[in-house]
Motif scaffolding. Structure first.
Motif, PDB file in Angstrom:
ATOM      1  N   GLN A   1       7.402  -4.836   3.438  1.00 22.12           N
ATOM      2  CA  GLN A   1       7.471  -5.288   4.264  1.00 22.12           C
ATOM      3  C   GLN A   1       7.099  -4.348   5.822  1.00 22.12           C
ATOM      4  O   GLN A   1       6.950  -4.098   6.515  1.00 22.12           O
ATOM      5  N   ILE A   2       8.527  -3.121   5.311  1.00 17.58           N
ATOM      6  CA  ILE A   2       8.663  -2.174   6.398  1.00 17.58           C
ATOM      7  C   ILE A   2       8.046  -1.195   6.515  1.00 17.58           C
ATOM      8  O   ILE A   2       7.510  -0.219   7.830  1.00 17.58           O
ATOM      9  N   ALA A   3       7.104  -1.175   5.403  1.00 15.23           N
ATOM     10  CA  ALA A   3       5.862   0.242   5.771  1.00 15.23           C
ATOM     11  C   ALA A   3       5.039  -0.448   5.933  1.00 15.23           C
ATOM     12  O   ALA A   3       4.010  -0.013   6.778  1.00 15.23           O
ATOM     13  N   ALA A   4       4.909  -2.026   5.708  1.00 12.20           N
ATOM     14  CA  ALA A   4       3.357  -2.680   6.326  1.00 12.20           C
ATOM     15  C   ALA A   4       3.639  -2.706   7.400  1.00 12.20           C
ATOM     16  O   ALA A   4       2.716  -2.496   8.705  1.00 12.20           O
ATOM     17  N   GLU A   5       5.012  -2.891   8.391  1.00 15.21           N
ATOM     18  CA  GLU A   5       5.317  -2.716   9.860  1.00 15.21           C
ATOM     19  C   GLU A   5       4.400  -1.841  10.116  1.00 15.21           C
ATOM     20  O   GLU A   5       4.175  -1.853  11.046  1.00 15.21           O
ATOM     21  N   THR A   6       5.600  -0.603   9.427  1.00 15.91           N
ATOM     22  CA  THR A   6       4.882   0.385  10.555  1.00 15.91           C
ATOM     23  C   THR A   6       3.358   0.846  10.538  1.00 15.91           C
ATOM     24  O   THR A   6       3.053   1.590  11.302  1.00 15.91           O
ATOM     25  N   LEU A   7       2.611   0.377   9.290  1.00 15.29           N
ATOM     26  CA  LEU A   7       1.547   0.822   9.201  1.00 15.29           C
ATOM     27  C   LEU A   7       0.329   0.315   9.824  1.00 15.29           C
ATOM     28  O   LEU A   7      -0.785   0.412   9.677  1.00 15.29           O
ATOM     29  N   GLY A   8       1.052  -1.185  10.144  1.00 12.96           N
ATOM     30  CA  GLY A   8      -0.287  -2.070  10.846  1.00 12.96           C
ATOM     31  C   GLY A   8      -1.079  -2.667   9.691  1.00 12.96           C
ATOM     32  O   GLY A   8      -1.795  -3.109   9.738  1.00 12.96           O
ATOM     33  N   VAL A   9      -0.572  -2.498   8.482  1.00 11.69           N
ATOM     34  CA  VAL A   9      -1.351  -3.691   8.083  1.00 11.69           C
ATOM     35  C   VAL A   9      -0.618  -4.489   7.135  1.00 11.69           C
ATOM     36  O   VAL A   9       0.914  -4.969   7.282  1.00 11.69           O
ATOM     37  N   GLY A  10      -1.028  -5.465   6.299  1.00 15.17           N
ATOM     38  CA  GLY A  10       0.054  -7.159   5.743  1.00 15.17           C
ATOM     39  C   GLY A  10       0.766  -6.191   4.635  1.00 15.17           C
ATOM     40  O   GLY A  10       0.747  -5.315   3.880  1.00 15.17           O
ATOM     41  N   VAL A  11       1.385  -7.415   4.145  1.00 14.67           N
ATOM     42  CA  VAL A  11       2.266  -6.288   3.307  1.00 14.67           C
ATOM     43  C   VAL A  11       2.268  -6.497   1.253  1.00 14.67           C
ATOM     44  O   VAL A  11       1.924  -6.038   0.866  1.00 14.67           O
ATOM     45  N   ASP A  12       0.630  -7.574   1.347  1.00 19.30           N
ATOM     46  CA  ASP A  12       0.290  -7.272   0.286  1.00 19.30           C
ATOM     47  C   ASP A  12      -1.586  -6.569   0.430  1.00 19.30           C
ATOM     48  O   ASP A  12      -1.620  -5.524  -1.055  1.00 19.30           O
ATOM     49  N   ASP A  13      -1.063  -5.627   1.457  1.00 22.21           N
ATOM     50  CA  ASP A  13      -1.454  -4.472   1.317  1.00 22.21           C
ATOM     51  C   ASP A  13      -0.786  -3.039   0.630  1.00 22.21           C
ATOM     52  O   ASP A  13      -1.780  -1.859   0.853  1.00 22.21           O
ATOM     53  N   VAL A  14       0.434  -3.429   0.584  1.00 15.63           N
ATOM     54  CA  VAL A  14       1.283  -2.259   0.421  1.00 15.63           C
ATOM     55  C   VAL A  14       1.597  -2.015  -1.383  1.00 15.63           C
ATOM     56  O   VAL A  14       1.570  -3.257  -1.821  1.00 15.63           O
ATOM     57  N   ILE A  15       1.077  -1.147  -2.354  1.00 18.65           N
ATOM     58  CA  ILE A  15       1.246  -1.150  -3.262  1.00 18.65           C
ATOM     59  C   ILE A  15       2.830  -0.890  -3.459  1.00 18.65           C
ATOM     60  O   ILE A  15       3.118   0.710  -3.278  1.00 18.65           O
ATOM     61  N   VAL A  16       3.717  -0.787  -4.248  1.00 14.58           N
ATOM     62  CA  VAL A  16       5.248  -0.951  -4.654  1.00 14.58           C
ATOM     63  C   VAL A  16       4.743  -0.005  -6.176  1.00 14.58           C
ATOM     64  O   VAL A  16       5.282  -0.329  -6.683  1.00 14.58           O
ATOM     65  N   SER A  17       5.358   0.828  -5.966  1.00 18.87           N
ATOM     66  CA  SER A  17       4.461   2.038  -6.802  1.00 18.87           C
ATOM     67  C   SER A  17       5.932   2.004  -8.003  1.00 18.87           C
ATOM     68  O   SER A  17       6.750   1.788  -8.170  1.00 18.87           O
ATOM     69  N   ASP A  18       5.502   2.001  -9.803  1.00 27.87           N
ATOM     70  CA  ASP A  18       6.193   2.053 -10.945  1.00 27.87           C
ATOM     71  C   ASP A  18       7.388   3.524  -9.627  1.00 27.87           C
ATOM     72  O   ASP A  18       6.333   4.947  -9.707  1.00 27.87           O
ATOM     73  N   ALA A  19       8.538   3.485 -10.540  1.00 28.20           N
ATOM     74  CA  ALA A  19       9.277   4.471  -9.267  1.00 28.20           C
ATOM     75  C   ALA A  19      10.172   5.583 -10.856  1.00 28.20           C
ATOM     76  O   ALA A  19      10.641   4.487 -11.559  1.00 28.20           O
ATOM     77  N   ASP A  20       9.941   6.198 -10.901  1.00 24.63           N
ATOM     78  CA  ASP A  20      10.840   6.788 -12.105  1.00 24.63           C
ATOM     79  C   ASP A  20      12.112   8.359 -11.712  1.00 24.63           C
ATOM     80  O   ASP A  20      11.540   8.784 -10.181  1.00 24.63           O
ATOM     81  N   THR A  21      12.460   8.794 -12.103  1.00 27.20           N
ATOM     82  CA  THR A  21      13.202  10.035 -11.560  1.00 27.20           C
ATOM     83  C   THR A  21      11.974  11.258 -12.063  1.00 27.20           C
ATOM     84  O   THR A  21      12.701  12.074 -10.740  1.00 27.20           O
ATOM     85  N   ASP A  22      10.490  11.519 -12.041  1.00 30.93           N
ATOM     86  CA  ASP A  22      10.108  12.354 -11.782  1.00 30.93           C
ATOM     87  C   ASP A  22       9.671  12.041 -10.556  1.00 30.93           C
ATOM     88  O   ASP A  22       9.333  13.367  -9.719  1.00 30.93           O
ATOM     89  N   ASN A  23       8.575  10.512  -9.763  1.00 32.79           N
ATOM     90  CA  ASN A  23       8.081  10.609  -8.622  1.00 32.79           C
ATOM     91  C   ASN A  23       8.885   9.945  -7.720  1.00 32.79           C
ATOM     92  O   ASN A  23       8.415  10.366  -6.401  1.00 32.79           O
ATOM     93  N   ALA A  24      10.071   9.131  -7.856  1.00 30.21           N
ATOM     94  CA  ALA A  24      10.638   9.314  -6.273  1.00 30.21           C
ATOM     95  C   ALA A  24      11.688   9.835  -6.056  1.00 30.21           C
ATOM     96  O   ALA A  24      12.835  10.349  -6.751  1.00 30.21           O
ATOM     97  N   PRO A  25      11.983  10.142  -4.704  1.00 34.47           N
ATOM     98  CA  PRO A  25      12.711  10.881  -4.016  1.00 34.47           C
ATOM     99  C   PRO A  25      14.102   9.780  -4.263  1.00 34.47           C
ATOM    100  O   PRO A  25      14.194   9.361  -4.525  1.00 34.47           O
ATOM    101  N   TYR A  26      15.267  11.051  -4.453  1.00 37.07           N
ATOM    102  CA  TYR A  26      16.318  10.495  -4.650  1.00 37.07           C
ATOM    103  C   TYR A  26      16.765   9.612  -3.350  1.00 37.07           C
ATOM    104  O   TYR A  26      16.272   9.031  -2.247  1.00 37.07           O
ATOM    105  N   ASP A  27      17.412   8.685  -3.798  1.00 31.05           N
ATOM    106  CA  ASP A  27      18.152   7.203  -3.270  1.00 31.05           C
ATOM    107  C   ASP A  27      19.119   6.528  -4.010  1.00 31.05           C
ATOM    108  O   ASP A  27      19.022   6.757  -5.392  1.00 31.05           O
ATOM    109  N   ALA A  28      19.948   6.944  -3.345  1.00 31.74           N
ATOM    110  CA  ALA A  28      21.034   6.876  -4.122  1.00 31.74           C
ATOM    111  C   ALA A  28      21.294   5.597  -5.052  1.00 31.74           C
ATOM    112  O   ALA A  28      21.623   6.367  -6.348  1.00 31.74           O
ATOM    113  N   VAL A  29      21.998   4.547  -4.811  1.00 34.45           N
ATOM    114  CA  VAL A  29      21.804   3.253  -4.987  1.00 34.45           C
ATOM    115  C   VAL A  29      21.326   1.924  -5.219  1.00 34.45           C
ATOM    116  O   VAL A  29      21.643   1.616  -3.550  1.00 34.45           O
ATOM    117  N   THR A  30      20.847   0.993  -5.871  1.00 38.20           N
ATOM    118  CA  THR A  30      20.461  -0.120  -4.730  1.00 38.20           C
ATOM    119  C   THR A  30      21.678  -0.883  -4.860  1.00 38.20           C
ATOM    120  O   THR A  30      22.773  -1.253  -5.989  1.00 38.20           O
TER     121      THR A  30
END
Lengths: 770, 770
Positions: A508-537
């Motif tokens: 939703q946050i990505a969609a709002e910022t870029l003026g698209v719908g939430v269905d337009d956002v592809i949440v990519s599969d993430a792994d420690t190779d491709n995703a920037p460090y983000d501490a932990v949920t």
């Protein structure tokens, strides 16, 4: 609240909803590989015992067994859970497998075999001779001089430290002079509170799959709230560079803090996979889950001094946590309780002393609230009683003293500091009171067989671990974004989703910022190779920090988008805005171009690719606030308490997904009622956990959830959060149990100071009173 | 060349070398899923025929058959391959399955079934009644008025266009006035050259796997040189938003241009997967591969006017390409040949007219060089003959006329413009001549049974499709980078690796920029969700554009790294440099901190995550230059030609991996010798391909590769390329065949103008001459 929002602030179904509803979403336990082995752990039958002799030779020879490991086969240096703080401060007191068992169920050996039945057979063929050692199950006993020593020493910063009286960790913090404060007070309250140890009960059992890859790497899937933490711990423990391990994000079927940290199971499974060069799956049984994680039980001594008018002058907290056989997050929960006690109410004088004490019981770990529900139970029970004794309305007492906008607050330690920027506590208290009919609460039937009572409590939690000074707790976030040339947007974030709707809100946050719908956002599969460090949920930081990171990355991509749209629209990028998948010239609605066209144009004309990145650190932790107003029925013949109505109010800033926040509040309410009335992992005299299944562990079910639940959100906006948002995950729970217990007090006149308030305890108390 | 490089410019084994050597690297054909279906295509037995009636009912009923599709089941609008250019310019003349077959082997129906045997059975059960139409197999015939029309029309920019005389596409370009130029000339050369149509012969056969996912998405793996192009075409063809398809990068076992574009197989497989909701694998047989891709055969008419001193005054090229039954890249190869002819030699007057002509033969597609080997064969054969006829040394003739530093050059079309920035053609010519002993070349034995001859040719290629003006060809790149806190670096790039060492070179660029080792770089798995758009691994652009994108992203990450290192070292970021996994204060080697420490510190102190991104477009195409000096032996009794020695010189700017460049030159040499002497896909009178296996298709083998191969690189640096690098992939091949044929001319006095120069042709020519 923010104005002109299109996606943020709207109710959005979870992106994985269909997959969940149809049963097609893949969890870690759904992962199968050809030639995959299964693993099973041999666990100690003693609470405290040393392995004198262990013979695995028979098990090794069993057909289908591929590997048997004992303490001899694992790294010999003790380790601590240091992925989020300075490694020099970690309490290093554990190994992947132990020579000395420190709780019933401690990890003595592990087998990997072709199937789980063979594992089981092999475990039975391992011959262990134990030397039983004296055990200690209660902190009171453990603190006595001459008590059995759970650990002779642990290692910290390269030094051996011998814990005195089993005290693994101490945190103290003070302001002013509490003793002077008490001398200056006109009314002093003292109380001792004890909280229990419910299990997190994630629907999905703990499970890890490790697969050695062709290129010498190791892929890992796990019920873990942090792919980067998972990689960190496996690599550090097994001496691998980060380049050799890839941890993959996968949806988790519930976590509630129990999967924040990589403890024993993942390194054990990784080691087996590396030894056998085959994929290995290690899944705990439900009974094992029950002994692998639970809430830190606490004994909280509260002393508060007041002026007659209710002004709080001095507060003193003394908190003892039982951290079990090993420090998992013991030092941190002790430290965090500084903030949970400090930040509720103003007083000139404040002191906190907390300690974590080893016992030979299964080590607890993080559980939603992380010490805050324990602290809340003490503080808000006390405030309720103080109000009664001072003859002040409990709400007025809180309004007089609560920490508010501009006040300094602390969170996970004395070093984690923040000045409150948004605070709608007054709104919450007044609105909740209005809804439940607080003014007329004494009119409820409080006599006869079924007695009614109305109680309340307020709570809060930090929205991250960040403060305005370095806190020493890793809390950074980051994200990658790209815009595709059909106006869809890809989002890469390392954050995990355990059912709370984290990834949906980030989309939703990505969609709002870029003026698209939430269905337009592809949440990519993430792994420690491709995703920037983000501490932990964890730490209610997913939206506040993770969302901040996503917004920043999306803004970065937006910059490119507007630059290139400017070329097409012959306008300056500052004069452009994004809406409905289009770029508009501000004030000239007829001049626009679709994002799809801009992206395609950028591609074909070689202007560039539309990408964004972020490196994000929050400047504070943005407290979010809650109130609970609870109505209970107490059956005086059976002692049973039913919550019949609950009002849950929250100041979460601008909610990203109001439905999601509501869901959190409903879930927190249920978990809190369980905490209040029934849930607790218990032990027999030998340290055996006595309730490791759903017959014996009284989990709150749909039957006990109140039918009347009302949720309301305060109009609020946190300027430091993405689109004005703060967190909610933990505060949804923190004050529930206290409100329930305060309502019981209102119904019965009995103030319970020990959780859970079971029917037996209520009946006994009512009989004693009668 | 660049100075002070640690990783770039060093020989580095391919990152996937161990996986390849041990057979554990996974290719698309190694992908298996539970319940996966297999697909097989029913192909037309006629070169030109309309399906009057097709009955699939029996096949549908066969046990194990899950889906049978015909032209009725696919999108009815014709499509073009528009993923890299303006969709308005695409020639839309094809469908996933056709109602009218336009070559023997054209796609009439497809079956998906539980196994390949069932597919085969089902294909035999499809009842097709064809109406045979007149066929045409040669461009000469196709151009005649009254020739059979291969396409009545195609669609472009929404309009129906009826190709006249089967001419699908025309490109013209001119400078000056060639006719005046010829009038001003003192010597005029005219020649007609014909090039053949070898197959790319990738070791891995064409294979696609499509899997419908739980969340309604479709995952695709394929032997395809562009994940983004793959997604683009599948989505556009099947009417899906990009968010519904994920194309995954996987190593490809050879491509050579044949997998640049998504043609028929991937959309067909995707459609089957979507219809059946099951994973589907479509793998072509080797025979099918032979009819699915090959080099565009060309007829090239050259007219050149010179002054007596060898100054080139006027050049006129007329090129006719056979584009087969459908436009795959026909329009583009016709357009590109503008650049391949224009950019070799200066002249006041220049004209080019190229056309692509439909025939009822299997459509060729891109193949290393993309028209340039064809053009080179004409130009460099002509120059050799001109030198002889003018009595000028061939090298001197080239040195007098070659386009050099500062000159305008064109590449894939008249609109793709660049001014040469680095050019070591003279070095290459002189050095190559020196090595082979050019001065004494007439001393080789040129009589008797085995005659020797020495020939040469020079060539070039563009390092991308970018020009200094918008070229209308998508050529942008982008990358994501993150630095982990053990000094390893993650790199996300969409570029594909088909064995050429692309990803290894990109890892070197990232490593060099960030001061780490190539082993420290994790090349992340890439898919269309997580990787920034990067056009495609083609056009020798991988290093020049893709590498530029990686360098820019790494520099972006480096900025964060130095910012945070500055805090630790108490120094300004500008005063810092990266080397050996450490950050140093310039000029104070004792003041340093490891990258691992910086990254860990940034994390723990919440400074931020270390990430970088790039959006990259090159400002030009940086021509790279080559020479080949070849010595041959011609057996006058058998006509057999053996290449006995080859000198391959190249100006690639700064080589990223010299070993990699050398590998390209060796590979290009072998492929070029095959092009020169033996390789060609041939047809019988009915249009059946006559050589679809390795018994009948004469692929150059290790037996025919010369034992003496010497490679040398010119000291060079391209200021617009990453670390001074340019491309190499295509020019490694472009001039090989011409040098071989020129050497044959030197040995025998016979100038062959048609490829391949088979033993039969040589023998015939020698007999005619004798």
């Amino acid at each position: 609240m923010e104005k002109g929002l299109s996606v943020v602030g709207k109710d959005v179904p979870k992106i994985e909803a269909v997959g969940k509803a149809t049963g097609t979403l893949r969890y870690t336990s759904d992962i199968f590989f050809p030639n995959m082995l299964y693993a099973k752990i041999l666990r100690s039958p003693y609470a405290h015992a040393r392995v004198k002799r262990i013979d695995t030779s028979k098990a090794q020879k069993l057909q289908g067994v591929k590997s048997v490991l004992t303490f001899k086969d694992v790294p010999q240096e003790p380790y601590g859970l240091d992925d989020l703080g300075d490694p020099a401060n970690a309490i290093r007191d554990k190994h992947i497998l132990e020579e000395t068992a420190r709780y019933v169920g401690d990890r003595i050996a592990v087998v990997a075999a072709n199937d789980i039945e063979t594992c089981q057979k092999a475990l039975e063929m391992i011959d262990v001779e134990y030397e039983e050692l004296p055990a200690v199950f209660e902190v009171g006993e453990a603190l006595k001089s001459g008590a059995p020593r759970v650990h002779d020493y642990y290692v910290m910063g390269g030094r051996r430290i011998e814990p005195r009286n089993n005290i693994a960790t101490v945190t103290t913090h003070g302001e002013g002079d509490v003793e002077k404060g008490f001398r200056d007070s006109e009314y002093i309250f003292e109380g001792e509170y004890r909280t229990s140890s419910p299990q997190q009960v994630p629907l999905e059992r703990t499970v890890v799959v490790c697969r050695p890859e062709a290129d010498g790497r190791l892929s890992v899937w796990s019920t873990n709230q942090s792919i980067h933490g998972l990689r960190y711990t496996i690599c550090n423990l097994l001496g691998l560079p980060f380049s050799k391990v890839r941890a993959n994000r996968i949806f988790i079927g519930g976590a509630f803090g129990s999967y924040i940290h990589t403890r024993f199971d993942e390194p054990m499974c990784a080691l087996l996979a590396l030894k056998t060069r085959l994929p290995v799956k290690l899944q705990l049984s439900r009974a094992e889950v029950f002994t692998s994680a639970r809430r830190y039980p606490a004994i909280l001594k509260v002393k508060m001094g007041f002026k007659r008018d209710g002004t709080l002058v001095s507060q003193k907290y003394d908190v003892t946590y039982d951290i079990g056989g090993y420090d998992v997050l013991g030092a941190w929960v002790v430290s965090a309780t500084t903030g949970w006690t400090y930040s509720m109410y103003r007083s000139l004088h404040f002191s906190y002393e907390g300690r974590g004490v080893y016992t030979t019981t299964p080590p607890p770990c993080a559980f939603r609230g992380f010490g805050n529900p324990q602290a809340n139970f003490a503080i808000e029970s006390a405030m309720d009683q103080v109000a009664e004794e001072l003859g002040v309305d409990p709400i007025d007492l809180r309004l007089k003293n609560y920490r508010r906008k501009g006040d300094l607050v602390l969170a996970q330690g004395p070093q984690v500091k923040h000045y409150i920027e948004s605070c709608e506590v007054e709104y919450l208290l007044r609105k909740g009171a209005e809804i439940i009919g607080w003014a007329g609460r004494d009119g409820v039937k409080r006599a006869g067989k079924i007695r009614r009572g109305i109680g309340m409590a307020r709570g809060w939690h930090a929205s991250s671990c960040s403060g305005f000074e370095p806190s020493g707790i890793a809390d950074t976030g980051g994200a990658f974004i790209k815009v595709n040339d059909d106006s869809t947007v890809s989002l890469v974030t390392a954050l995990a989703d355990a059912g709370q709707g984290e990834l949906t809100a980030l989309a939703q946050i990505a969609a709002e910022t870029l003026g698209v719908g939430v269905d337009d956002v592809i949440v990519s599969d993430a792994d420690t190779d491709n995703a920037p460090y983000d501490a932990v949920t964890h730490a209610s930081r997913g939206i506040y920090v993770g969302g901040g990171a996503v917004k920043l990355a999306a803004e970065d991509a937006k910059k490119s988008l507007l630059d290139w749209a400017g070329k097409i629209l012959e306008a300056s990028p500052e004069d452009l805005e994004l809406k409905d998948r289009r770029v508009f010239v501000k004030g000239a609605p007829s001049k626009s171009v679709s994002i799809a066209q801009v992206a395609a144009s950028a591609r074909i004309n070689n202007w560039g690719t539309i990408v964004g990145k972020s490196s994000y650190a929050a400047s504070g932790f943005a407290p979010h606030f809650t109130v609970k107003f609870i109505e209970v029925e107490v059956n005086t013949e059976t002692g049973q308490v039913r919550v019949v109505r609950a009002i849950c109010g929250a100041d979460v800033g601008q909610p990203i997904s109001p439905m999601g926040v509501e869901g959190q509040l409903h879930g927190g309410l249920a978990q809190g009622i369980g905490f209040a009335l029934m849930e607790n992992v218990s032990f027999d005299d030998s340290g055996n956990t006595t309730n490791t299944d759903f017959l014996n562990y009284k989990l709150l079910t749909a039957m006990e959830v109140p039918e009347k639940v009302e949720v309301f959100l305060a109009p609020s906006r946190e300027s430091t959060g993405p689109f004005g948002a703060k967190g909610i995950g933990e505060s949804a729970l923190n004050d529930v149990a206290t409100a329930v217990v305060n309502a019981i007090a209102h119904a019965t006149g009995v103030r319970f100071r020990e959780l859970p308030v079971t029917a037996e305890k209520v009946l006994k108390a009512l009989r004693e009173r009668a």
